[in-house]
Design a protein around this motif. Structure first.
Motif, PDB file in Angstrom:
ATOM      1  N   GLU A 285      57.185  18.302  66.526  1.00 23.82           N
ATOM      2  CA  GLU A 285      57.363  18.777  65.566  1.00 23.82           C
ATOM      3  C   GLU A 285      57.023  18.074  64.433  1.00 23.82           C
ATOM      4  OE1 GLU A 285      57.599  22.339  64.628  1.00 23.82           O
ATOM      5  OE2 GLU A 285      59.450  22.670  65.601  1.00 23.82           O
ATOM      6  N   HIS A 286      56.677  18.694  63.222  1.00 20.79           N
ATOM      7  CA  HIS A 286      56.178  17.757  62.010  1.00 20.79           C
ATOM      8  C   HIS A 286      55.398  19.335  60.501  1.00 20.79           C
ATOM      9  CE1 HIS A 286      52.255  17.492  63.134  1.00 20.79           C
ATOM     10  NE2 HIS A 286      52.238  17.317  61.792  1.00 20.79           N
ATOM     11  N   TYR A 287      55.994  18.683  59.708  1.00 21.33           N
ATOM     12  CA  TYR A 287      55.234  19.701  58.624  1.00 21.33           C
ATOM     13  C   TYR A 287      54.434  18.420  57.532  1.00 21.33           C
ATOM     14  CZ  TYR A 287      58.494  23.061  60.522  1.00 21.33           C
ATOM     15  OH  TYR A 287      59.730  23.327  61.563  1.00 21.33           O
ATOM     16  N   GLN A 288      54.317  18.714  56.450  1.00 15.84           N
ATOM     17  CA  GLN A 288      53.271  17.994  55.601  1.00 15.84           C
ATOM     18  C   GLN A 288      53.260  18.339  54.487  1.00 15.84           C
ATOM     19  OE1 GLN A 288      49.457  16.104  56.460  1.00 15.84           O
ATOM     20  NE2 GLN A 288      49.263  18.082  57.812  1.00 15.84           N
ATOM     21  N   GLY A 289      54.096  18.235  53.210  1.00 11.25           N
ATOM     22  CA  GLY A 289      54.331  18.489  52.045  1.00 11.25           C
ATOM     23  C   GLY A 289      53.580  17.771  51.038  1.00 11.25           C
ATOM     24  N   GLY A 290      54.998  17.859  49.785  1.00  5.59           N
ATOM     25  CA  GLY A 290      54.158  17.054  48.524  1.00  5.59           C
ATOM     26  C   GLY A 290      53.951  18.044  47.177  1.00  5.59           C
ATOM     27  N   ARG A 291      53.404  17.385  46.629  1.00  6.33           N
ATOM     28  CA  ARG A 291      53.320  17.876  45.107  1.00  6.33           C
ATOM     29  C   ARG A 291      51.785  17.637  44.452  1.00  6.33           C
ATOM     30  NH1 ARG A 291      55.438  15.716  39.552  1.00  6.33           N
ATOM     31  NH2 ARG A 291      56.193  14.164  40.245  1.00  6.33           N
ATOM     32  N   HIS A 292      51.463  18.877  45.078  1.00  6.76           N
ATOM     33  CA  HIS A 292      50.123  19.197  44.436  1.00  6.76           C
ATOM     34  C   HIS A 292      49.802  20.453  44.637  1.00  6.76           C
ATOM     35  CE1 HIS A 292      46.352  18.066  44.176  1.00  6.76           C
ATOM     36  NE2 HIS A 292      45.890  19.119  45.277  1.00  6.76           N
ATOM     37  N   THR A 293      48.781  21.138  43.259  1.00 11.87           N
ATOM     38  CA  THR A 293      48.945  22.282  43.236  1.00 11.87           C
ATOM     39  C   THR A 293      47.406  23.309  43.844  1.00 11.87           C
ATOM     40  OG1 THR A 293      49.877  23.163  41.269  1.00 11.87           O
ATOM     41  CG2 THR A 293      48.031  24.617  41.657  1.00 11.87           C
ATOM     42  N   PHE A 294      47.216  23.529  45.404  1.00 13.11           N
ATOM     43  CA  PHE A 294      46.114  23.270  45.861  1.00 13.11           C
ATOM     44  C   PHE A 294      45.227  25.044  45.597  1.00 13.11           C
ATOM     45  CE2 PHE A 294      48.875  20.977  48.579  1.00 13.11           C
ATOM     46  CZ  PHE A 294      47.952  20.265  49.292  1.00 13.11           C
ATOM     47  N   PRO A 295      43.912  24.949  45.890  1.00  9.52           N
ATOM     48  CA  PRO A 295      43.534  25.773  45.517  1.00  9.52           C
ATOM     49  C   PRO A 295      43.638  27.141  45.575  1.00  9.52           C
ATOM     50  CG  PRO A 295      41.704  24.001  45.916  1.00  9.52           C
ATOM     51  CD  PRO A 295      42.777  23.214  46.233  1.00  9.52           C
ATOM     52  N   MET A 296      44.198  27.272  46.890  1.00 14.64           N
ATOM     53  CA  MET A 296      44.759  28.482  47.200  1.00 14.64           C
ATOM     54  C   MET A 296      45.465  29.107  46.560  1.00 14.64           C
ATOM     55  SD  MET A 296      46.177  29.796  51.139  1.00 14.64           S
ATOM     56  CE  MET A 296      47.418  28.955  51.513  1.00 14.64           C
ATOM     57  N   ASN A 297      46.852  28.195  46.109  1.00 17.52           N
ATOM     58  CA  ASN A 297      47.886  28.478  45.452  1.00 17.52           C
ATOM     59  C   ASN A 297      47.312  29.172  44.395  1.00 17.52           C
ATOM     60  OD1 ASN A 297      48.721  26.247  46.614  1.00 17.52           O
ATOM     61  ND2 ASN A 297      50.376  25.868  45.252  1.00 17.52           N
ATOM     62  N   ASN A 298      45.719  29.109  43.604  1.00 20.33           N
ATOM     63  CA  ASN A 298      45.117  30.288  42.774  1.00 20.33           C
ATOM     64  C   ASN A 298      44.789  31.325  42.446  1.00 20.33           C
ATOM     65  OD1 ASN A 298      47.017  27.979  40.546  1.00 20.33           O
ATOM     66  ND2 ASN A 298      44.951  26.612  40.806  1.00 20.33           N
ATOM     67  N   ALA A 299      45.056  31.751  44.370  1.00 18.76           N
ATOM     68  CA  ALA A 299      43.972  32.793  44.557  1.00 18.76           C
ATOM     69  C   ALA A 299      44.547  33.890  44.006  1.00 18.76           C
ATOM     70  CB  ALA A 299      44.235  32.639  46.170  1.00 18.76           C
ATOM     71  N   LYS A 300      44.365  35.176  43.251  1.00 19.44           N
ATOM     72  CA  LYS A 300      44.145  36.235  42.913  1.00 19.44           C
ATOM     73  C   LYS A 300      44.828  36.952  44.357  1.00 19.44           C
ATOM     74  CE  LYS A 300      43.729  34.865  39.248  1.00 19.44           C
ATOM     75  NZ  LYS A 300      45.087  33.867  38.180  1.00 19.44           N
ATOM     76  N   ASN A 301      45.677  37.720  43.541  1.00 21.19           N
ATOM     77  CA  ASN A 301      45.755  39.261  44.542  1.00 21.19           C
ATOM     78  C   ASN A 301      44.843  40.232  45.377  1.00 21.19           C
ATOM     79  OD1 ASN A 301      48.368  37.943  45.243  1.00 21.19           O
ATOM     80  ND2 ASN A 301      49.419  39.674  44.023  1.00 21.19           N
ATOM     81  N   LEU A 302      44.219  40.031  46.789  1.00 24.69           N
ATOM     82  CA  LEU A 302      43.274  41.135  47.044  1.00 24.69           C
ATOM     83  C   LEU A 302      43.686  42.598  47.012  1.00 24.69           C
ATOM     84  CD1 LEU A 302      39.746  41.109  47.783  1.00 24.69           C
ATOM     85  CD2 LEU A 302      41.029  41.254  50.017  1.00 24.69           C
ATOM     86  N   PHE A 303      45.006  42.829  47.343  1.00 25.09           N
ATOM     87  CA  PHE A 303      45.946  44.225  46.943  1.00 25.09           C
ATOM     88  C   PHE A 303      46.956  43.528  47.705  1.00 25.09           C
ATOM     89  CE2 PHE A 303      44.086  43.853  51.500  1.00 25.09           C
ATOM     90  CZ  PHE A 303      45.067  44.526  52.159  1.00 25.09           C
ATOM     91  N   ASP A 304      48.066  44.992  46.737  1.00 26.87           N
ATOM     92  CA  ASP A 304      49.212  44.404  47.185  1.00 26.87           C
ATOM     93  C   ASP A 304      49.669  45.496  48.554  1.00 26.87           C
ATOM     94  OD1 ASP A 304      49.736  42.530  44.768  1.00 26.87           O
ATOM     95  OD2 ASP A 304      50.376  44.545  43.375  1.00 26.87           O
ATOM     96  N   PHE A 305      50.874  45.552  49.235  1.00 30.33           N
ATOM     97  CA  PHE A 305      51.109  45.957  50.077  1.00 30.33           C
ATOM     98  C   PHE A 305      53.134  46.048  49.944  1.00 30.33           C
ATOM     99  CE2 PHE A 305      50.394  42.207  52.195  1.00 30.33           C
ATOM    100  CZ  PHE A 305      51.645  42.824  52.841  1.00 30.33           C
ATOM    101  N   LYS A 306      53.714  47.442  50.324  1.00 33.26           N
ATOM    102  CA  LYS A 306      54.785  47.164  50.612  1.00 33.26           C
ATOM    103  C   LYS A 306      54.856  47.166  51.884  1.00 33.26           C
ATOM    104  CE  LYS A 306      56.394  50.019  45.948  1.00 33.26           C
ATOM    105  NZ  LYS A 306      56.310  48.199  45.089  1.00 33.26           N
ATOM    106  N   LEU A 307      56.701  47.232  52.066  1.00 28.18           N
ATOM    107  CA  LEU A 307      56.806  46.723  54.212  1.00 28.18           C
ATOM    108  C   LEU A 307      58.049  47.488  53.179  1.00 28.18           C
ATOM    109  CD1 LEU A 307      56.301  42.531  54.452  1.00 28.18           C
ATOM    110  CD2 LEU A 307      55.273  44.947  55.562  1.00 28.18           C
ATOM    111  N   ASP A 308      58.570  48.050  54.465  1.00 25.16           N
ATOM    112  CA  ASP A 308      59.456  49.330  54.478  1.00 25.16           C
ATOM    113  C   ASP A 308      61.031  48.551  54.134  1.00 25.16           C
ATOM    114  OD1 ASP A 308      57.151  51.014  53.656  1.00 25.16           O
ATOM    115  OD2 ASP A 308      57.503  52.247  55.836  1.00 25.16           O
ATOM    116  N   LYS A 309      60.656  47.898  55.255  1.00 27.19           N
ATOM    117  CA  LYS A 309      62.415  47.209  56.226  1.00 27.19           C
ATOM    118  C   LYS A 309      62.319  45.397  54.608  1.00 27.19           C
ATOM    119  CE  LYS A 309      61.853  47.908  60.723  1.00 27.19           C
ATOM    120  NZ  LYS A 309      61.750  47.555  62.366  1.00 27.19           N
TER     121      LYS A 309
END
Length: 496
Positions: free
Chosen positions: A268-292
């Protein structure tokens, strides 16, 4: 080169890098003299070498004195032993880290990151050999790395590895027992390796940096127990509590299934760091609501892999919301899109690659939907790089690639140079690797239409291949049918 001058130079550099204090000079010198089996010392003229030149000079002396053999693994082990002389014990590093943390979290990670570089645990000289560039795409600028940082093993070392006795200590590369481990022909040197002890979600963890950074401050967070990777409700708590502790870092987990998971699923392990990846800047395709979850902002982002983005000020809400989506996805089927959650024998196929960060005073978690089914047409994976891109990238698409950073094999450096020579008529098609020939012929025709240098053109086309890799891995394609399928899945969440 004179051993005494090299030792003094390394001590001087280590003082400048804040590894040791001037008061430690004589002690450190004596420990290094002992390591080199020297029982005397003579002051020499100062030499002006950088850190790696100095360390390599000392390794050459160790080989000449027959303290070590002239193999890569022996040099690595000995260089770690040298630098271990300068590195404080884990308890002292942790004490200093948390003194700095209570002042400012970033000050603490800066301290540990700089120490990891200065002690040569992070192999900055090898990392510098990597080829890095960006490539424009419909999803934003992708980051490309041709990985040249890990040196090739010579035949002698390969033979030694093959014939060596297998040792189960440490159990794997991520186990707690690696801290300070000497290293062998089959297990990398870790004498100068240190970790920071953390506790979150009522569990003990260790944080270290990757010896071969793929991005800025690339850290690894390890469970102190040797237990398999698993994506579950605790995963979301772990990730979000980590970014609560270190709000300037992101953290993510590889998926927990073969094909779509990372290279080490046994720990069990994770990866992290201090970097802004291309995915971070991805725009919303569409918004939606979660009822709960009225306090959670939810959207699907315009990204080749199918990604749900959740935002909230409330960690508990994000954890529960993420877990609801995970449970829904684990059991979701859409045969029209080749999505089946289980095989007839009960083998699971659906999982998630989650990534968390703190941004604009809110916690953000990206949930990337993954499926590891195979078929006769795609025996390595339906949602895995397809055969037409294997000449560029055949390996699993893990967390780093998911976020838009391609880590491509080192073989491509020479192979792409050959293709460039083919494009400028210096090589014939027969001299190109067989698996590149169709692509090379396609590029030969296409370059006539481009107003780019050969280097710019190749970088662009490699970037296009990486985008295709990511698109292959998306479970809901960005087509009308795929987007409708994604909306259908989201509606199923609200019906739970």
């Amino acid at each position: 080169m004179n051993i005494y001058a090299l030792i003094d130079r390394l001590i001087y550099i280590s003082i400048k890098n804040n590894l040791i204090d001037e008061m430690d000079t004589i002690y450190t010198r004596n420990r290094l003299l002992s390591l080199f089996k020297e029982d005397s010392y003579m002051k020499n003229e100062d030499i002006n070498l950088n850190f790696h030149e100095t360390l390599n000079g000392l390794l050459d002396i160790a080989v000449n004195k027959k303290l070590i053999g002239n193999t890569l693994y022996e040099k690595d082990i000995f260089s770690s032993d040298i630098m271990n002389t300068f590195v404080p014990a884990p308890s002292l590093i942790n004490k200093e880290f948390f003194i700095r943390y209570h002042n400012e979290p970033k000050e603490a990670t800066d301290y540990f990151y700089n120490l990891s570089k200065a002690s040569n645990y992070i192999k900055t000289d090898r990392i510098a050999k990597n080829i890095n560039f960006t490539s424009k795409s419909p999803y934003g600028d992708m980051e490309i790395t041709i990985n040249l940082s890990k040196p090739e093993k010579d035949p002698k070392q390969i033979a030694l590895e093959r014939n060596s006795k297998k040792n189960n200590y440490p159990k794997c590369l991520l186990c707690i027992e690696n801290e300070g481990y000497e290293g062998t022909v089959t297990h990398p040197d870790r004498a100068n390796h240190r970790t920071i002890r953390l506790n979150f979600n009522n569990k003990n963890w260790m944080m270290q940096y990757s010896p071969y950074l793929y991005y800025n401050e690339h850290c690894i967070v390890l469970c102190t127990e040797h237990i398999p990777m698993s994506i579950n409700k605790d995963t979301f708590t772990n990730l979000l509590e980590f970014v609560d502790i270190f709000p300037h870092y992101f953290i993510g987990s590889n998926a927990d299934l073969p094909i779509v998971g990372g290279s080490i699923l046994a720990h069990e392990h994770y990866q992290g760091g201090r970097h802004t990846f291309p995915m971070n800047n991805a725009k919303n395709l569409f918004d939606f609501k979660l009822d709960k979850f009225k306090d959670v902002e939810a959207s699907v982002v315009h990204w080749p892999l199918s990604t749900i983005r959740l935002k909230s000020e409330n960690i508990k809400s994000l954890v529960n919301c993420s877990n609801l989506i995970l449970e829904a996805w684990r059991n979701y089927d859409d045969e029209s899109l080749d999505i089946l959650s289980y095989s007839q024998n009960g083998e699971p196929h659906n999982t998630i690659t989650p990534i968390a960060r703190f941004e604009n005073n809110k916690f953000v978690i990206d949930l990337v939907l993954r499926n590891n089914r195979t078929s006769n047409e795609h025996p390595l994976g339906i949602f895995h790089p397809h055969s037409d891109v294997h000449h560029i990238k055949k390996e699993n698409i893990g967390l780093i690639e998911v976020m838009g950073l391609a880590v491509l094999p080192g073989r491509l450096l020479n192979e792409l140079n050959d293709i460039k020579s083919f494009l400028n008529n210096s090589l014939s098609i027969e001299e190109i690797k067989e698996y590149h020939k169709p692509w090379a012929s396609y590029l030969k025709d296409k370059i006539k239409e481009e107003n780019l240098s050969i280097d710019e053109f190749i970088n662009k086309e490699v970037g296009n291949k990486f985008v295709k890799v990511l698109e292959d891995c998306g479970v809901f394609k960005l087509t009308p049918q795929g987007i409708d399928g994604f909306k259908k899945f989201i509606n199923s969440i609200n019906s739970i």
